[in-house]
Design an enzyme around this catalytic site. Structure first.
Site, PDB file in Angstrom:
ATOM      1  N   THR A  49       0.872  -1.193   0.000  1.00 28.64           N
ATOM      2  CA  THR A  49       0.000   0.000   0.000  1.00 28.64           C
ATOM      3  C   THR A  49       0.900   1.232   0.000  1.00 28.64           C
ATOM      4  O   THR A  49       2.128   1.102  -0.049  1.00 28.64           O
ATOM      5  CB  THR A  49      -0.893   0.023   1.262  1.00 28.64           C
ATOM      6  N   CYS A  50       0.289   2.407   0.089  1.00 29.29           N
ATOM      7  CA  CYS A  50       1.101   3.640   0.097  1.00 29.29           C
ATOM      8  C   CYS A  50       2.002   3.673   1.327  1.00 29.29           C
ATOM      9  O   CYS A  50       3.088   4.240   1.292  1.00 29.29           O
ATOM     10  CB  CYS A  50       0.207   4.865   0.147  1.00 29.29           C
ATOM     11  N   LYS A 194      -9.387  26.943  -3.070  1.00 30.82           N
ATOM     12  CA  LYS A 194      -9.013  25.524  -2.871  1.00 30.82           C
ATOM     13  C   LYS A 194     -10.002  24.800  -1.959  1.00 30.82           C
ATOM     14  O   LYS A 194     -10.402  23.679  -2.219  1.00 30.82           O
ATOM     15  CB  LYS A 194      -7.629  25.490  -2.202  1.00 30.82           C
ATOM     16  N   MET A 195     -10.380  25.510  -0.860  1.00 33.37           N
ATOM     17  CA  MET A 195     -11.229  24.862   0.140  1.00 33.37           C
ATOM     18  C   MET A 195     -12.606  24.522  -0.437  1.00 33.37           C
ATOM     19  O   MET A 195     -13.157  23.455  -0.187  1.00 33.37           O
ATOM     20  CB  MET A 195     -11.373  25.812   1.346  1.00 33.37           C
TER      21      MET A 195
END
Lengths: 426, 325
Positions: A49-50, A194-195
């Site tokens: 996985t990551c 962005k939010m």
């Protein structure tokens, strides 16, 4: 039964190391094939996985299990990474610690985001890949099945996966608490920052009927709207847009509120007082605080959402102890289960051999004492003796198998001990 | 006594189901929810068998007395609870609201058992038919009112939680505000015509049909007044649905008032003298005869459940004979 786990995780290595030795599905299949060729009597599962790359290995007692050094060398060769760079980051677990570690991983106690749900799916996928490539046997089949069960159990019993940890996902939970269906709802995003984009990404999972983005700079609104199949609208039409909006996400950088109480009261009247959820994630606020006092209006500021995420995190942390207790208990049970499965196999084999010896000896004695028997009669006696033996052993065999496969180590142990004593199978 | 025991049986099962649901506040597991659904389903089946037996024994749909009507009402409500619970997307706390209502109705039914003294012999078939229709409409209207009340409670709870920004409790999921409001709206829409037809039939019966057998019930009878007040609140509720200012909490508040009138209408005959449930028999003989009939029904029900037909018939006869002597 011997178990070994070797790998790296987010505690022991940097993302660069993990990326260097990561396995995708095809790489996993190739690596499992190589490992099987090198160690034909061992079983393998690769979990990649990551945050972790781990190889789980199992073998029966008396069978060669690859050593930590050998697996390190294999990883180094397979990924063409210098062994010296890799070895210092590798972590290993043996026998019962392997089970304990794997259970913790599946229960997400080892994850970066405590209680995240993805890891259980990744464990299942690793199991399926190993199964498809026939790199697992009885030991890892049992262990992986138990791991998935324990992962689910910890989540269900402790609620460690409950409550979202990001502001955007908490906003989605709130929307679900307010509305039942979203195909008939309009989501209005004020501001194209962005939010707002992040919140909209989460809200898009709810499949709202209409997404509208408005911004002082229309081109930015158009860009943001295009990403989510929405429409852009001019900022000066804000009040008209608010009348249609069921969920409002506001993220402008305005130093003063852009919507006052008096204005919103008019909006709400025009909406015929329908339910509205306003997520004001701008600092300072875009909506007058008093708007939240209106009936049928739910106003949440970014601080309220953040408070929720902190409460959720606190609750997840509280669940750790309960999860650990479950894992401790399940590790002991699973270890006993695996041991008994192996022991049961051996005991049943010996019991079969013991019964075969007696049957063959007695049939031989009978046939010798009756020399006039025809070939057909002898075969009939053979078959009779075999059927008799199988019927005598059927219930003891199935009782031992059932006990070895259930989560009752005491019962399995007492049965196996009794069998050994009764038939002198040691 | 036997019926009382069995009302206690399914009421107790519902109480156990409620207890299991409540464990979700303390134990972080979904087992409580699963167990609660299973127990509710079990209680509902037992109550269904009980009502079927009552229908067979009395040869009419059990909506003729307050006791019977309340039993059927609680049974319908439990069915609605099971339907909504099993159709929810995740384990919601619907049972936490409906089951206490069901248990409370069963308790009122138990109290109302001794006051339910309809004498059917004085009515002809036509009056009986319209009497049952009157009871049936009002019963369905009452069920819809209860659903409106329960969904209103869920709305209030969820609205309160969201308004005051309280963190959600693990394992206890309430239906969304929109969902509760929709249930409330549907229930009110269904309840109003049912109650209207039920009351209209009752009024016509009172004026026309009851006159055949005796004097009509006075319009000032507490039960009639209370039912009329309930109908009036519903009329206001229906009107409120079309007024934007009356959405949400205000409609829910009106629903609570309507439900209060419904409970008052049920319980009024327990407190105040009312002609609606038939004249109160004061003479000892009549009371004894009624008690004997009830005893026979009780024991018959017992026999029906245990299916030992011959022995049970002897048992029934001997108990009834014993009662007579």
């Amino acid at each position: 039964m011997k178990l070994l786990a070797v790998g790296v995780d987010h505690h022991s290595s940097s993302p660069a190391i993990r990326e260097a030795i990561a396995f995708n599905e095809s790489k996993s299949a190739a690596a499992l094939e190589s490992l099987k060729t090198l160690y034909p009597n061992a079983e393998f599962v690769i979990l990649s996985t990551c945050n972790r790359v781990e190889i789980y290995i199992a073998a029966d007692e008396g069978t060669m299990l690859p050593t930590f050094e050998e697996i390190a060398q294999f990883l180094s060769d397979f990924h063409e990474v210098p062994a010296a760079n890799l070895r210092e980051h590798l972590v290993k677990y043996h026998d019962e610690r392997v089970i304990h570690h794997l259970f913790r991983v599946a229960a997400s106690l080892e994850s970066v985001v405590l209680g995240e749900g993805q890891i259980l799916g990744q464990v299942k996928e690793a199991y399926q890949i190993a199964d498809r490539n026939r790199s697992i046997g009885a030991i890892l089949h049992t262990l992986m099945r138990e791991t998935i069960r324990v992962g689910k159990k910890v989540r269900e019993a402790t609620g460690i996966d409950q409550g979202k940890l990001s502001v955007a996902s908490v906003a989605v939970d709130l929307a679900r608490d307010v509305f039942d269906t979203f195909h008939d709802k309009t989501v209005l995003v004020i501001g194209a920052g962005k939010m707002g984009d992040l919140t909209l990404r989460h809200l898009a999972d709810l499949k709202p009927g209409r997404v509208v983005v408005t911004n002082r700079d229309l081109s930015k609104a158009e860009t943001a709207a295009a990403r989510w199949n929405g429409v852009a609208a001019q900022f000066d039409k804000l009040y008209a847009l608010l009348i249609d909006a069921d969920v409002v996400v506001s993220t402008t950088a305005s130093p003063t509120p852009i919507v006052t109480l008096e204005h919103y009261q008019r909006v709400q009247r025009a909406r015929r007082n329908r339910l509205t959820l306003i997520l004001d994630i701008a600092v300072p606020r875009d909506f007058d605080e008093r708007i939240g006092d209106l009936d049928q209006v739910l106003l949440y500021h970014v601080d309220d959402l953040r408070e929720r995420t902190l409460a959720n995190l606190g609750r997840r942390k509280k669940a750790i102890d309960a999860g650990e207790k479950i894992i401790e208990h399940e590790t002991a049970t699973c270890t006993a289960l695996l041991r008994h499965q192996r022991t049961a196999g051996t005991v049943l084999r010996r019991l079969g051999d013991y019964a075969d010896d007696i049957r063959l000896r007695e049939v031989e004695r009978l046939i010798t004492s009756c020399p006039d028997l025809t070939e057909r009669q002898r075969e009939a006696i053979d078959r009779f003796a075999l059927r008799l033996q199988n019927q005598f052993l059927h219930h003891p065999r199935s009782a031992v198998r059932t006990a070895a496969e259930t989560h009752s180590p005491e019962h399995a142990h007492s049965l196996l001990t009794a069998l050994k004593h009764l038939f002198r199978l040691d | 006594m036997m019926i009382g025991l069995r009302v206690l049986c399914f009421a107790g099962t519902y109480a156990l189901a409620l207890g299991c649901d409540l464990t979700r506040f303390f134990l972080q597991t979904r087992r409580g929810w699963h167990l609660s659904v299973a127990l509710t389903a079990l209680g509902w089946l037992v109550q269904g068998a009980y009502l079927a037996n009552l229908t067979i024994q009395t040869h009419h749909i059990p909506v003729t007395t307050l006791f019977e009507s309340l039993l059927v009402l609680s049974w319908i409500l439990t069915a609605i609870d099971l339907y909504l619970t099993l159709h929810a997307r995740k384990p919601t706390a619907i049972g936490l609201f409906i089951l206490p209502t069901v248990i409370a109705i069963l308790m009122i039914a138990e109290f109302a058992r001794s006051t339910s003294t309809w004498n059917w012999s004085q009515w002809n078939d036509r009056v009986r038919f319209w009497g049952i229709t009157h009871g049936f409409f009002l019963l369905l209207g009452a069920a819809a009112t209860c659903v409106a009340f329960v969904s209103g409670l869920m709305y209030m709870k969820q609205s309160n939680k969201l308004k005051h920004k309280k963190p959600p409790r693990f394992g206890v999921v309430l239906p969304s505000l929109e969902q509760s409001e929709r249930w409330n709206r549907w229930a009110i829409t269904i309840a109003f015509p049912l109650l209207t037809f039920g009351l209209l039939i009752g009024m016509i019966l009172n004026v026309a049909a009851r006159g055949e057998a005796g004097r009509p019930i006075a319009w000032t009878d507490p039960k009639i007044l209370s039912a009329s007040a309930m109908w009036f609140v519903f009329a206001v509720l229906i009107h409120a649905r079309f007024r934007p200012a009356m959405r949400g909490r205000r409609v829910v508040a009106l629903t609570m008032i309507a439900f209060a009138f419904l409970v008052f209408t049920w319980s009024i005959t327990l407190i105040l003298p009312s002609e609606h449930d038939g004249p109160k028999s004061r003479d000892k003989e009549s009371r004894n005869s009624h008690s004997l009939n009830r005893l026979k029904t009780d024991v018959d029900s017992f026999a029906f459940i245990f299916r030992s037909s011959d022995d049970s018939k002897i048992l029934v006869e001997s108990i009834v004979q014993g009662g007579r002597s």
